[in-house]
Design an enzyme around this catalytic site. Structure first.
Site, PDB file in Angstrom:
ATOM      1  N   CYS A   1       0.732  -1.144  -0.051  1.00 26.70           N
ATOM      2  CA  CYS A   1       0.131  -0.106  -0.087  1.00 26.70           C
ATOM      3  C   CYS A   1       0.991   1.181   0.155  1.00 26.70           C
ATOM      4  CB  CYS A   1      -0.959  -0.073   0.901  1.00 26.70           C
ATOM      5  SG  CYS A   1      -1.808  -1.228   1.442  1.00 26.70           S
TER       6      CYS A   1
ATOM      7  N   HIS B   1       1.216   5.008  -1.450  1.00 22.19           N
ATOM      8  CA  HIS B   1       0.659   5.957  -0.708  1.00 22.19           C
ATOM      9  C   HIS B   1       1.355   6.315   0.600  1.00 22.19           C
ATOM     10  CE1 HIS B   1      -3.353   6.351  -2.642  1.00 22.19           C
ATOM     11  NE2 HIS B   1      -3.235   4.840  -2.894  1.00 22.19           N
TER      12      HIS B   1
ATOM     13  N   ARG C   1     -12.871  -0.059  -1.737  1.00 23.66           N
ATOM     14  CA  ARG C   1     -11.772   0.492  -1.943  1.00 23.66           C
ATOM     15  C   ARG C   1     -10.656  -0.283  -1.482  1.00 23.66           C
ATOM     16  NH1 ARG C   1      -9.985   3.693  -5.687  1.00 23.66           N
ATOM     17  NH2 ARG C   1      -8.866   1.515  -5.678  1.00 23.66           N
TER      18      ARG C   1
ATOM     19  N   CYS D   1      -7.876  -2.111  -4.493  1.00 24.48           N
ATOM     20  CA  CYS D   1      -6.333  -1.715  -4.102  1.00 24.48           C
ATOM     21  C   CYS D   1      -5.575  -2.971  -4.250  1.00 24.48           C
ATOM     22  CB  CYS D   1      -6.102  -0.875  -2.877  1.00 24.48           C
ATOM     23  SG  CYS D   1      -6.766   0.944  -2.896  1.00 24.48           S
TER      24      CYS D   1
END
Length: 271
Positions: free
Chosen positions: A180, A184, A228, A232
């Site tokens: 992730c 991000h 979401r 991802c």
């Protein structure tokens, strides 16, 4: 130390002349996307999901033929206003940390008498298929609009969930060796002119988390935060993240707590 040899300046100037318009064009495109997003906010179709969710919340169903109106989302049985801004949280009756979607499943099982498998079935809508989960989430989250995010880490299991979520966020794996944090975990990252918020920093986490769930214009569907996360994982080429699983709740806890202090403003609308 000299990095440009004498006589090379005309060539450098030529390169800059060619690159600068492209850079400026990219900036202009980003600005136009921002204007497009702002224009979308008027007439958000998410309101249709909110209205259907409000009806579903009051509608009797399941083997016990009762509604979800007595579902305790953390602020007392039947209290919906402001509840989402404090989720995920530890629930003593379940002895575990839950986010909104896993808590709705719990209430469908304990109040309405559904099996857990039936309560979790088809959480995300698609062409010709509406998902009750998305409507219920739209309704409940809309009741926290304007409320400050305040996700606590008071209980040991809340602290453990946060730590697990942080571990998952930075875990690298899959065919692309992604995490992730790959997209991000740093400032000023972008993909296809789409800004990628730094979810490890307060500002990025607040901006991102407080605008989910959201109506996706490109899909014609309202998408929840569990969706979401699932999407991802798909894009990282990870195994599918199981709906309402401990891992999904832990990752949500990590991101939600990082967003504390933000004014919640969803369901939103995104491209």
């Amino acid at each position: 130390m000299r990095f440009i040899r004498r006589g090379a300046l005309p060539g450098v100037a030529l390169v800059l002349a060619l690159v600068a318009p492209a850079v400026l064009g990219q900036g202009s495109a980003v600005d136009e996307i921002a204007k497009y997003r702002a224009a979308l906010q008027d007439g958000n179709p998410a309101e249709l999901w909110e209205a259907r969710g409000a009806e579903l919340w009051k509608q009797k169903g399941g083997p016990k033929n009762v509604s979800l109106e007595q579902c305790n989302l953390g602020l007392g049985a039947g209290v919906v206003k402001g509840a989402y801004a404090q989720l995920p949280r530890y629930f003593a009756d379940a002895d575990r940390v839950m986010d909104l979607e896993s808590r709705i499943v719990w209430c469908m099982v304990t109040l309405q008498g559904y099996s857990e498998a039936d309560a979790k079935k088809g959480p995300f809508g698609g062409p010709g298929r509406r998902a009750n989960n998305e409507a219920l989430v739209a309704y409940v989250t809309s009741e926290s609009r304007g409320v400050k995010m305040n996700v606590a880490l008071n209980h040991p299991k809340e602290q453990a969930a946060f730590q697990l979520g942080e571990t998952i966020f930075f875990f690298r794996g899959g065919t692309h060796d992604f995490a992730c944090a790959t997209c991000h975990g740093e400032d000023d990252k972008r993909i296809r002119l789409q800004d990628l918020p730094n979810l490890t920093q307060k500002e990025g986490a607040q901006k991102a988390y407080s605008t989910w769930p959201a109506y996706r214009v490109s899909q014609g569907e309202l998408r929840t935060f569990q969706w979401r996360l699932n999407d991802c994982f798909r894009q990282q080429r990870f195994p599918e993240l199981t709906f309402a699983s401990e891992a999904s709740v832990a990752l949500t806890m990590f991101l939600a707590h990082n967003a504390n202090g933000a004014t919640y403003d969803a369901p939103a609308i995104k491209r």
